[in-house]
Design a protein around this motif. Structure first.
Motif, PDB file in Angstrom:
ATOM      1  N   ASP A 159     -12.465   7.095   3.464  1.00  0.00           N
ATOM      2  CA  ASP A 159     -13.257   7.529   2.310  1.00  0.00           C
ATOM      3  C   ASP A 159     -12.538   7.221   0.997  1.00  0.00           C
ATOM      4  OD1 ASP A 159     -15.353   8.579   3.909  1.00  0.00           O
ATOM      5  OD2 ASP A 159     -14.199  10.420   4.223  1.00  0.00           O
ATOM      6  N   THR A 160     -11.241   7.538   0.946  1.00  0.00           N
ATOM      7  CA  THR A 160     -10.486   7.301  -0.289  1.00  0.00           C
ATOM      8  C   THR A 160      -9.862   5.911  -0.344  1.00  0.00           C
ATOM      9  OG1 THR A 160      -8.425   8.173   0.653  1.00  0.00           O
ATOM     10  CG2 THR A 160      -9.926   9.767  -0.381  1.00  0.00           C
ATOM     11  N   LYS A 161      -9.843   5.227   0.820  1.00  0.00           N
ATOM     12  CA  LYS A 161      -9.212   3.903   0.931  1.00  0.00           C
ATOM     13  C   LYS A 161      -7.721   3.959   0.630  1.00  0.00           C
ATOM     14  CE  LYS A 161     -13.398   2.293   1.478  1.00  0.00           C
ATOM     15  NZ  LYS A 161     -13.915   1.958   2.827  1.00  0.00           N
ATOM     16  N   LYS A 162      -7.102   5.089   0.969  1.00  0.00           N
ATOM     17  CA  LYS A 162      -5.683   5.264   0.718  1.00  0.00           C
ATOM     18  C   LYS A 162      -4.948   5.673   1.989  1.00  0.00           C
ATOM     19  CE  LYS A 162      -5.947   6.614  -4.181  1.00  0.00           C
ATOM     20  NZ  LYS A 162      -5.099   5.501  -4.655  1.00  0.00           N
ATOM     21  N   LEU A 163      -3.639   5.458   1.980  1.00  0.00           N
ATOM     22  CA  LEU A 163      -2.779   5.967   3.033  1.00  0.00           C
ATOM     23  C   LEU A 163      -2.415   7.404   2.713  1.00  0.00           C
ATOM     24  CD1 LEU A 163      -0.371   2.918   3.444  1.00  0.00           C
ATOM     25  CD2 LEU A 163      -2.122   3.651   5.079  1.00  0.00           C
ATOM     26  N   GLU A 164      -2.489   8.261   3.702  1.00  0.00           N
ATOM     27  CA  GLU A 164      -2.200   9.676   3.509  1.00  0.00           C
ATOM     28  C   GLU A 164      -1.379  10.203   4.681  1.00  0.00           C
ATOM     29  OE1 GLU A 164      -6.444  10.464   1.155  1.00  0.00           O
ATOM     30  OE2 GLU A 164      -6.073  11.429   3.093  1.00  0.00           O
ATOM     31  N   ILE A 165      -0.555  11.195   4.419  1.00  0.00           N
ATOM     32  CA  ILE A 165       0.247  11.829   5.461  1.00  0.00           C
ATOM     33  C   ILE A 165      -0.457  13.099   5.899  1.00  0.00           C
ATOM     34  CG2 ILE A 165       2.441  12.977   5.958  1.00  0.00           C
ATOM     35  CD1 ILE A 165       3.731  11.020   3.933  1.00  0.00           C
ATOM     36  N   VAL A 166      -0.720  13.207   7.180  1.00  0.00           N
ATOM     37  CA  VAL A 166      -1.423  14.353   7.738  1.00  0.00           C
ATOM     38  C   VAL A 166      -0.722  14.767   9.038  1.00  0.00           C
ATOM     39  CG1 VAL A 166      -3.668  13.869   6.704  1.00  0.00           C
ATOM     40  CG2 VAL A 166      -3.058  12.804   8.867  1.00  0.00           C
ATOM     41  N   THR A 167      -1.064  15.934   9.537  1.00  0.00           N
ATOM     42  CA  THR A 167      -0.503  16.421  10.792  1.00  0.00           C
ATOM     43  C   THR A 167      -1.616  16.882  11.711  1.00  0.00           C
ATOM     44  OG1 THR A 167      -0.229  18.696   9.998  1.00  0.00           O
ATOM     45  CG2 THR A 167       1.615  17.182   9.648  1.00  0.00           C
ATOM     46  N   THR A 168      -1.316  16.890  13.004  1.00  0.00           N
ATOM     47  CA  THR A 168      -2.210  17.489  13.986  1.00  0.00           C
ATOM     48  C   THR A 168      -1.379  18.408  14.865  1.00  0.00           C
ATOM     49  OG1 THR A 168      -1.957  15.595  15.496  1.00  0.00           O
ATOM     50  CG2 THR A 168      -3.861  15.576  14.008  1.00  0.00           C
ATOM     51  N   ALA A 169      -1.993  19.486  15.308  1.00  0.00           N
ATOM     52  CA  ALA A 169      -1.296  20.457  16.148  1.00  0.00           C
ATOM     53  C   ALA A 169      -1.364  20.051  17.614  1.00  0.00           C
ATOM     54  CB  ALA A 169      -1.923  21.837  15.963  1.00  0.00           C
ATOM     55  N   ASN A 170      -0.359  20.478  18.350  1.00  0.00           N
ATOM     56  CA  ASN A 170      -0.346  20.280  19.796  1.00  0.00           C
ATOM     57  C   ASN A 170      -0.582  18.813  20.150  1.00  0.00           C
ATOM     58  OD1 ASN A 170       0.122  23.086  20.273  1.00  0.00           O
ATOM     59  ND2 ASN A 170      -2.018  23.444  19.741  1.00  0.00           N
ATOM     60  N   ALA A 222       0.831  -1.205   0.000  1.00  0.00           N
ATOM     61  CA  ALA A 222       0.000   0.000   0.000  1.00  0.00           C
ATOM     62  C   ALA A 222       0.866   1.257   0.000  1.00  0.00           C
ATOM     63  CB  ALA A 222      -0.923  -0.011   1.217  1.00  0.00           C
ATOM     64  N   ILE A 223       1.963   1.239   0.740  1.00  0.00           N
ATOM     65  CA  ILE A 223       2.864   2.388   0.767  1.00  0.00           C
ATOM     66  C   ILE A 223       3.458   2.636  -0.620  1.00  0.00           C
ATOM     67  CG2 ILE A 223       5.130   3.149   1.596  1.00  0.00           C
ATOM     68  CD1 ILE A 223       4.388   1.990   4.334  1.00  0.00           C
ATOM     69  N   VAL A 224       3.895   1.581  -1.264  1.00  0.00           N
ATOM     70  CA  VAL A 224       4.453   1.721  -2.616  1.00  0.00           C
ATOM     71  C   VAL A 224       3.384   2.215  -3.592  1.00  0.00           C
ATOM     72  CG1 VAL A 224       5.450   0.463  -4.562  1.00  0.00           C
ATOM     73  CG2 VAL A 224       6.262   0.004  -2.239  1.00  0.00           C
ATOM     74  N   ALA A 225       2.173   1.701  -3.463  1.00  0.00           N
ATOM     75  CA  ALA A 225       1.085   2.111  -4.359  1.00  0.00           C
ATOM     76  C   ALA A 225       0.725   3.582  -4.169  1.00  0.00           C
ATOM     77  CB  ALA A 225      -0.138   1.237  -4.126  1.00  0.00           C
ATOM     78  N   ASP A 226       0.738   4.061  -2.923  1.00  0.00           N
ATOM     79  CA  ASP A 226       0.272   5.415  -2.635  1.00  0.00           C
ATOM     80  C   ASP A 226       1.374   6.471  -2.658  1.00  0.00           C
ATOM     81  OD1 ASP A 226      -2.329   4.523  -2.369  1.00  0.00           O
ATOM     82  OD2 ASP A 226      -2.152   4.182  -0.213  1.00  0.00           O
ATOM     83  N   PHE A 227       2.646   6.046  -2.507  1.00  0.00           N
ATOM     84  CA  PHE A 227       3.735   7.024  -2.441  1.00  0.00           C
ATOM     85  C   PHE A 227       4.852   6.775  -3.446  1.00  0.00           C
ATOM     86  CE2 PHE A 227       1.790   6.861   1.787  1.00  0.00           C
ATOM     87  CZ  PHE A 227       1.468   8.206   1.978  1.00  0.00           C
ATOM     88  N   GLY A 228       4.824   5.662  -4.156  1.00  0.00           N
ATOM     89  CA  GLY A 228       5.830   5.373  -5.171  1.00  0.00           C
ATOM     90  C   GLY A 228       6.914   4.432  -4.692  1.00  0.00           C
ATOM     91  N   SER A 229       7.363   4.603  -3.465  1.00  0.00           N
ATOM     92  CA  SER A 229       8.367   3.720  -2.871  1.00  0.00           C
ATOM     93  C   SER A 229       8.392   3.961  -1.371  1.00  0.00           C
ATOM     94  CB  SER A 229       9.760   3.976  -3.462  1.00  0.00           C
ATOM     95  OG  SER A 229      10.259   5.231  -3.025  1.00  0.00           O
TER      96      SER A 229
END
Length: 230
Positions: free
Chosen positions: A165-176, A130-137
């Protein structure tokens, strides 16, 4: 029951049982008193060296995480005794900050593993695919995760999350200490200074490079498989 209590119990139900016996789970409430408790670690404080020092781990766990647990218990006690909805609303920031700190750190400890126990090793399997599919490597994923996390202004968390919703791995951030609510957390990296400053000083990049050597990819894959089945 507060929203944070409900969320904490939800995370606890999905936590992997620790090798040491813990009461219900790492985020469990002590049933007799209704109090949140500090989870034990699955490894000694110095087990992540040289990548994360034992001194940092002990302070991070015993002092910082314990402070969030204490703050959450105090906030929930005050919430239960609050005489009006207005007074309860005033307590929401304390519940969010301390509850988020407890949830995030309880996930974070499980995110880590000594190299001798497979830390840093991403084996062939569904998560790697899944990581390779969503980020290339895998390397491209780590580079992007580090870049996004290092760019957080002030304190916060970098996350690899599963978007239902997208069924994908995504990089996100949260504050504090905001907990990740938009995605299912797969890997979280604490970028508060207390997580690295004693060892890496102000060089976030070195900390972010080093932490991949002790990421528990087995736990991450377990979370991913569970999330993707829903």
């Amino acid at each position: 029951m507060s929203v944070l209590t409900a969320l904490a119990r939800s995370v606890a139900r999905h936590a992997r049982p620790a090798s040491r016996a813990l009461p219900a789970a790492s985020l469990s409430l002590a049933a007799s008193r209704g109090l949140h408790t500090l989870p034990q670690l699955d490894y000694p404080y110095n087990a992540l060296e040289p990548h994360i020092s034992g001194q940092i781990m002990e302070l991070h766990h015993k002092k910082h995480h314990q402070a969030y647990v204490n703050g959450l218990n105090a906030a929930e006690e005050s919430y239960a005794k609050a005489p009006s909805p207005k007074d309860q609303i005033k307590l929401q920031p304390a519940l969010k900050f301390n509850g988020g700190g407890h949830i995030n750190h309880s996930l974070f400890w499980k995110n880590l593993a000594p190299e001798s126990q497979g830390g840093g090793q991403l084996a062939a399997g569904p998560l790697k695919d899944a990581i390779v599919a969503d980020f290339g490597s895998v390397d491209a994923f780590k580079k992007k995760m580090n870049t996004v996390t290092a760019a957080i202004q002030g304190s916060g968390w970098g996350w690899l999350g599963y978007n239902p919703d997208t069924k994908k791995l995504e990089i996100v951030t949260t504050a504090n200490q905001d907990p990740l609510l938009s995605h299912v957390p797969i890997i979280g990296i604490d970028i508060w200074e207390h997580a690295f400053y004693l060892q890496y000083h102000n060089v976030k990049a070195d900390y972010l490079t080093a932490i991949w050597n002790v990421i528990n990819f087995k736990e991450a894959e377990r979370r991913f498989l569970e999330a993707s089945k829903q």
